[in-house]
Write a protein that holds these residues in place. Structure first.
Motif, short mmCIF file in Angstrom:
data_model
loop_
_atom_site.label_atom_id
_atom_site.label_comp_id
_atom_site.label_asym_id
_atom_site.label_seq_id
_atom_site.Cartn_x
_atom_site.Cartn_y
_atom_site.Cartn_z
N TYR A 97 17.06 -1.25 3.10
CA TYR A 97 18.01 -0.26 3.69
C TYR A 97 17.03 1.01 3.67
O TYR A 97 16.12 1.33 3.25
CB TYR A 97 19.05 -0.04 2.44
N GLN A 98 18.09 2.11 4.07
CA GLN A 98 17.37 3.41 4.29
C GLN A 98 16.89 4.25 3.01
O GLN A 98 15.68 4.57 3.25
CB GLN A 98 18.28 4.35 5.06
N ASN A 99 17.50 3.92 2.10
CA ASN A 99 17.14 4.38 0.85
C ASN A 99 15.73 3.61 0.17
O ASN A 99 15.45 4.10 -0.78
CB ASN A 99 17.89 4.74 -0.28
N GLN A 100 15.43 2.59 0.75
CA GLN A 100 14.22 1.79 0.40
C GLN A 100 13.18 1.85 1.16
O GLN A 100 12.26 1.36 0.76
CB GLN A 100 14.87 0.17 0.14
N VAL A 101 13.11 2.52 2.32
CA VAL A 101 12.15 2.32 3.23
C VAL A 101 10.82 2.87 2.70
O VAL A 101 9.83 2.62 2.96
CB VAL A 101 12.53 3.50 4.48
N LEU A 102 10.89 4.29 2.13
CA LEU A 102 9.82 4.76 1.42
C LEU A 102 8.98 3.92 0.70
O LEU A 102 7.90 3.90 0.55
CB LEU A 102 10.18 6.25 0.71
N VAL B 257 9.09 0.69 0.50
CA VAL B 257 8.65 -0.39 1.08
C VAL B 257 7.27 -0.10 2.16
O VAL B 257 6.33 -0.89 1.94
CB VAL B 257 9.81 -1.08 2.08
N VAL B 258 7.40 0.98 2.62
CA VAL B 258 6.20 1.44 3.44
C VAL B 258 5.15 1.75 2.42
O VAL B 258 3.92 1.44 2.90
CB VAL B 258 6.56 2.71 4.23
N ARG B 259 5.44 2.35 1.39
CA ARG B 259 4.26 2.68 0.18
C ARG B 259 3.68 1.44 -0.15
O ARG B 259 2.54 1.32 -0.22
CB ARG B 259 4.80 3.43 -0.77
N GLN B 260 4.37 0.32 -0.45
CA GLN B 260 3.70 -0.74 -0.87
C GLN B 260 3.02 -1.83 0.33
O GLN B 260 1.90 -2.11 0.03
CB GLN B 260 4.88 -1.94 -1.32
N VAL B 261 3.39 -1.57 1.32
CA VAL B 261 2.89 -2.11 2.50
C VAL B 261 1.53 -1.32 2.87
O VAL B 261 0.46 -2.22 2.96
CB VAL B 261 3.80 -2.13 3.72
N SER B 262 1.64 -0.22 2.79
CA SER B 262 0.44 0.54 3.04
C SER B 262 -0.77 0.55 1.86
O SER B 262 -1.73 0.45 2.25
CB SER B 262 0.80 2.25 3.21
N ASP B 263 -0.14 0.39 0.73
CA ASP B 263 -1.28 0.36 -0.46
C ASP B 263 -1.62 -1.04 -0.47
O ASP B 263 -2.83 -1.24 -0.70
CB ASP B 263 -0.28 0.38 -1.79
N ASN B 264 -1.08 -2.01 0.02
CA ASN B 264 -1.71 -3.34 0.01
C ASN B 264 -2.84 -3.33 1.14
O ASN B 264 -3.76 -4.13 1.12
CB ASN B 264 -0.64 -4.49 0.51
#
Length: 802
Positions: free
Chosen positions: A552-557, A559-566
C-alpha cells in the motif's frame, strides 16, 4: 530633512543598519546578489561591533558612501553574524553644503563646484529628488548644457534611482530578488510601468503570474473589465495551457469562457464576452495573438507550426534521392553489411533502410525490441558504403564536415545513440548552438552542416524545437526521424511525432515485429501488452527479469528501500538503479523517496562534505538531476550527474559555497544560489526519465498516484528498464492506469496544416498545395463568419465610435 525624518520613523518599527562601504566581498552582476562589509555608523539592532557584513540583492555600492539597510540579523553557521537586507537606500545629502559637495564629487564628470552651487541655488535643498523625478527641471538652471544635464540625471539614476525603485517595489510586496528582475527589465521606467501598466509584468517577468499582477492592479484601482486586465487574462490562459497541458491553441469560445472564469474570480463585476472579444482583436493587432478561423494561438506557437510545415515541404521537394541507387546495388551492399556485422535484417527493416536512403525524409517508429537501433546503424553504415565516404570523424574537418549528424533531445539519449552506432551524437540544443538568453546560433541564415540527419526520441521534441531544427537544415539533406509514438508527448507544447504520423504525408515505416522477445525479455512483452491496453493475468507472477511486490501507499518507501538495498548488496551501483514515480509530493512521492534513498546510498558520515540548500542537504557522492538547460556548460535538462566536490566559501576566492558536479566526464561548478537548477536523482519523474535506459527500474504504482496514471505514462516508465523491472504497489491501480488511455489530447493543428499542404494521391505519390496564411484582423471582420464562434456578437461590436 525628509530622509532623516523617514529614518527616525522606521527606527522604532524596523531593524536597520546605517554605514559606509568598506569592501565588497562578493557581487553577482547577473542577479545583483551582494555580500558587503560596512563601517557601522548607526543601528537599532543589539549589535556593538564597529563593522558589519550585509547581504542581499543590491547594485555595486561605492566607497565612502553612506547607505541605510533594512532587514534582520542572522547567524550563519560558518560566517558568523550577518545582516540580511530586505530594503536599502543611499543617504541623500539634505543640506545645501552636502548637496554641493555630492554633485561636485568624482561621481559627476565635468560638474564643478560652481555648477553644483548654481543647481542648488536654483532648485533648493530638494534638488536631487526633483531631478530624479523630473530631469527636465535642469533646464531651469542657467547656462547648464544639455549634455551636462543628461550626465547629472544619468548618474543620479544609476546611484539613487535604483534605490528608490527598490523601495517602491518593496511597498508593492515584491521581494528583493524579484525586484531586481523587474528593475533589470524596465530600468528607470519600472515604477511608471507598475503604476500604469501592472499587467505588463505577466508578459515580461518570469515569476509574476496573473494573480500577482491582478492584486497589484486592484491596489491601483485597475479591475473589472479594464482592457489591460482582460488582455493579461487572455495571454495568461494561453500560456498556461501551452506550458502545462501542451496545447498549441484554444478555440475562441473556450478562451472566452476560461478568461471570464479567471477575471470573475475576484470581482463582483460580470465580464462580458464582447469585452473579451474586443481585447482579443486588439491583441491580434499588437501581434500578441494569432486568430485563424475559430482558433487562438500565441504567435510563437502558430508560426512554429507554420514554419515546420514550410521546411518539411522544402525538404520533401528534393528529388535527387529517388532511384539514386539501383536496387541491385542496394541489395548487394546490404548483404555485405549483414555478413560483416552478423545481423539478418527482417523485411520491414530492409524496407526502412532502403526508404531512408532513397527518400528526402523518413519516419521510423516502433516500440521497444522492434529493432529501431539496428535499423539506424544499418542506415548509417550503408550511407557510407553507397556514397563512398568514410565514417571516421577524424577524416573530416571544419571545411569538410562529417556528413552524418546524429542528435537526440537529451544528453543520455544522445549517448545511447552514440554507443549503438559508434559515431558521435549530440543534443539538438547543442547542434543548433543554443546559448540561453541569446537564443540559437543556427537558423535559416546560418544552417547546420551535414548531409544525413538522424533524430532519435522524436516524441520528446516540442513544436518550438522542431521548428528551430528544421529551419536550420541545409539544402540537400536527408532526414530520418525515429521515435515511439506510444510514449509520453513532449514536455513542451505540441505533439510533433504523433501529428507527423497522423498526417500520413511522409514516407513511414512502422516496426511491429519484436526481436528482443526471442531473448526472453518479459519486460518488452509487458510493454507491448500495455501499449494495447492489456495487463496480463500473470502480472504478479515473478519472471526472471521482472516482478510485482504488493504493498500500500504507506508501505512504498520501505519496499523500495528493501529492493534498492538488495540490489546494492548484489553489486549494482546507484547509477544502475533508478526509481521512477509520477508525483513529487505525498507519502510515496519523489521528494520522500529521494530523502529515504539518499539515506540508503549516501548517508551522512563524519568528514563527508555536505551543503544545505532550503530543505535539501546535498552531499559529496549524491546522484543529482539537472532541471534546466545550461548550454554554456554543455549540461541539459534531464542529465544525471554525481556531486564530486563541495567547497566552502572560506576556501575559495569567490567567497561563497560551491558544488562541482560530474556529468559523465563533464564537470560543472554551481554556486549555492544556482542549486535550484538541480535536485536529487535517486528517484526522478517518469517525464524526466524519457530518452534514458537503466539496468534496474523500480516503479511504485499506487492509488495515490491516480490523477497522473495513464497508459502512456506507465508504458514510458516500463520501457526505461533494460534488464530488470520491479513493480511495487497495488495491482488495481496499475490495471486502472493501463486501461486509462490518454484523455488529455493536445489541441494542435500541425497535422491539419500538413494535410492542407500535401495531397496524398491514390497512387501513393505526394503533391504540394499552398496553405493560406493566418487570418488578419480585417479577415476576421469582413471575410469570415462575423460571429467568430460567439452567438449574438457582430463585427460592429468591435468598432470604436467616431
Amino acid at each position: 530633512m525628509e530622509q532623516q525624518e523617514s529614518l527616525d520613523l522606521f527606527s522604532e518599527q524596523r531593524k536597520y543598519m546605517k554605514g559606509t562601504h568598506l569592501v565588497t566581498i562578493f557581487h553577482n552582476e547577473q542577479n545583483l546578489y551582494s555580500v558587503v562589509r560596512i563601517r557601522l555608523q548607526e543601528t537599532n539592532e543589539d549589535y556593538n561591533e564597529k563593522e558589519a557584513v550585509v547581504t542581499g540583492y543590491f547594485p555595486r555600492i561605492h566607497e565612502n558612501e553612506t547607505y541605510i539597510f533594512f532587514g534582520r540579523l542572522k547567524e550563519h553557521p560558518r560566517f558568523g553574524i550577518q545582516f540580511h537586507v530586505d530594503q536599502f537606500q543611499k543617504e541623500i545629502p539634505h543640506t545645501k553644503q552636502g548637496i554641493v559637495q555630492y554633485l561636485s564629487s568624482d561621481l559627476f564628470k565635468g560638474i564643478g563646484k560652481k555648477t553644483a552651487e548654481k543647481i542648488v541655488e536654483t532648485l533648493g535643498e530638494g534638488a536631487i529628488s526633483k531631478i530624479i523625478a523630473n530631469p527636465a527641471i535642469l533646464q531651469e538652471v542657467d547656462k547648464l548644457s544639455a549634455d551636462k544635464a543628461k550626465e547629472i540625471y544619468d548618474t543620479l539614476q544609476e546611484h539613487q534611482g535604483l534605490e528608490q525603485i527598490m523601495i517602491g517595489l518593496s511597498q508593492y510586496g515584491f521581494g528583493p530578488q524579484l525586484s531586481m528582475k523587474i528593475y533589470q527589465m524596465y530600468k528607470e521606467q519600472t515604477l511608471e510601468i507598475l503604476q500604469h501598466s501592472p499587467y505588463k509584468l505577466v508578459e515580461d517577468i518570469e515569476g509574476v503570474g496573473f494573480g500577482r499582477a491582478d492584486e497589484l492592479g486592484r491596489q491601483l484601482g485597475i479591475s473589472g473589465n479594464h482592457p489591460d486586465r482582460i488582455k493579461a487574462g487572455c495571454l495568461y490562459i494561453l500560456e498556461q495551457d501551452s506550458l502545462q497541458d501542451g496545447h498549441v491553441y484554444l478555440t475562441v469560445e473556450d478562451l472566452i469562457t476560461r478568461v471570464q472564469q479567471l477575471l470573475e474570480q475576484n470581482t463582483q463585476e460580470e465580464i462580458m464576452a464582447t469585452d473579451i472579444s474586443k481585447e482579443m482583436i486588439s491583441l491580434t493587432e499588437e501581434s500578441k495573438l494569432v486568430i485563424e478561423e475559430d482558433k487562438v494561438y500565441l504567435p510563437s506557437l502558430y508560426f512554429s507550426e507554420k514554419g515546420l510545415v514550410t521546411n518539411i515541404k522544402r525538404i520533401m521537394e528534393q528529388t535527387e534521392y529517388e532511384d539514386i541507387f539501383p536496387e541491385s546495388e542496394f541489395l548487394l551492399a546490404l548483404g555485405a553489411l549483414e555478413e560483416r556485422i552478423k545481423v539478418q535484417y527482417a523485411p520491414s527493416q530492409k524496407d526502412a533502410i532502403q526508404k531512408a536512403l532513397m527518400s528526402p525524409m523518413l519516419l521510423l517508429t516502433g516500440g521497444p525490441g522492434t529493432g529501431k537501433t539496428t535499423v539506424i546503424k544499418g542506415i548509417v553504415e550503408l550511407y557510407g558504403e553507397l556514397h563512398g565516404c568514410s565514417l571516421n570523424p577524424k577524416d573530416y574537418n571544419s571545411e569538410n564536415p562529417f556528413p552524418v549528424v546524429l542528435v537526440a533531445p537529451t544528453g543520455r539519449a544522445a549517448k545511447r545513440m552514440s554507443e549503438s552506432t559508434g559515431l558521435p551524437a549530440v543534443t539538438i540544443h547543442r547542434l543548433l548552438g543554443w546559448n540561453g538568453v541569446e537564443g540559437f546560433s543556427h537558423d535559416e541564415d546560418n544552417p547546420i552542416s551535414g548531409k544525413l540527419l538522424i533524430v532519435d526520441e522524436v516524441s520528446m521534441v516540442d513544436i518550438w524545437l522542431a521548428n528551430q531544427l528544421f529551419k536550420s537544415l541545409p539544402e540537400h539533406v536527408q532526414v530520418i526521424l525515429v521515435g515511439d509514438e506510444d510514449q509520453l508527448p513532449s514536455v513542451g507544447p505540441g505533439q510533433v511525432l504523433k501529428d507527423l504520423l497522423a498526417s500520413d504525408v511522409l514516407p513511414t515505416v512502422r516496426l511491429t515485429d519484436i526481436y528482443r522477445q526471442s531473448e526472453g525479455s518479459s519486460i518488452i512483452e509487458l510493454a507491448h501488452d500495455i501499449k494495447k491496453g492489456n495487463l496480463p493475468s500473470d502480472i504478479t507472477t515473478p519472471k526472471k527479469d521482472r516482478s510485482f511486490l504488493r504493498c500500500y501507499q504507506n508501505q512504498v518507501l520501505e519496499v523500495v528501500r528493501q529492493v534498492s538495498d538488495n540490489a546494492k548488496k548484489k553489486g549494482y551501483s546507484v547509477r544502475d538503479i533508478q526509481v521512477l514515480a509520477p508525483m513529487y509530493r505525498g507519502a510515496a512521492g519523489i521528494d520522500s523517496l529521494n530523502v529515504m534513498l539518499q539515506e540508503l546510498f549516501n548517508p551522512p558520515v563524519h568528514g563527508k562534505r555536505e551543503l544545505k540548500y532550503g530543505d535539501i542537504t546535498y552531499r559529496r557522492g549524491d546522484k543529482v538531476l539537472q532541471l534546466v538547460n545550461q548550454p554554456e556548460n554543455n549540461v541539459f535538462n534531464g542529465d544525471i550527474g554525481e556531486i564530486e566536490s563541495i567547497f566552502y566559501a572560506k576556501e575559495n576566492t569567490e567567497k561563497q559555497d560551491m558544488v562541482v558536479i560530474n556529468f559523465e566526464g563533464n564537470e560543472v561548478t554551481y554556486t549555492k544560489q544556482d542549486l535550484n537548477q538541480i535536485t536529487h536523482a535517486y528517484c526522478c519523474s517518469i517525464h524526466k526519465s524519457q530518452g534514458s535506459e537503466f539496468p534496474i527500474v523500480i516503479l511504485p504504482i499506487v492509488k495515490g498516484y491516480y490523477r497522473m496514471l495513464r497508459r502512456n505514462l506507465i508504458y514510458t516508465a516500463i520501457t526505461r528498464a533494460k534488464n530488470f523491472l520491479i513493480l511495487c504497489g497495488e495491482e488495481d491501480a496499475l490495471r486502472q492506469g493501463v486501461h486509462r488511455a490518454n484523455d488529455t489530447n493536445r489541441q494542435t493543428t500541425l497535422c491539419e496544416k500538413l494535410k492542407a499542404t500535401f495531397n496524398v494521391m491514390e497512387d501513393g505519390t505526394v503533391s504540394v498545395t499552398e496553405h493560406k496564411e493566418g487570418l488578419t484582423y480585417y479577415d476576421m471582420l469582413f471575410q469570415t463568419d462575423p460571429n467568430i464562434g460567439m452567438a449574438g456578437i457582430s463585427p460592429y461590436d468591435f468598432l470604436e465610435a467616431e
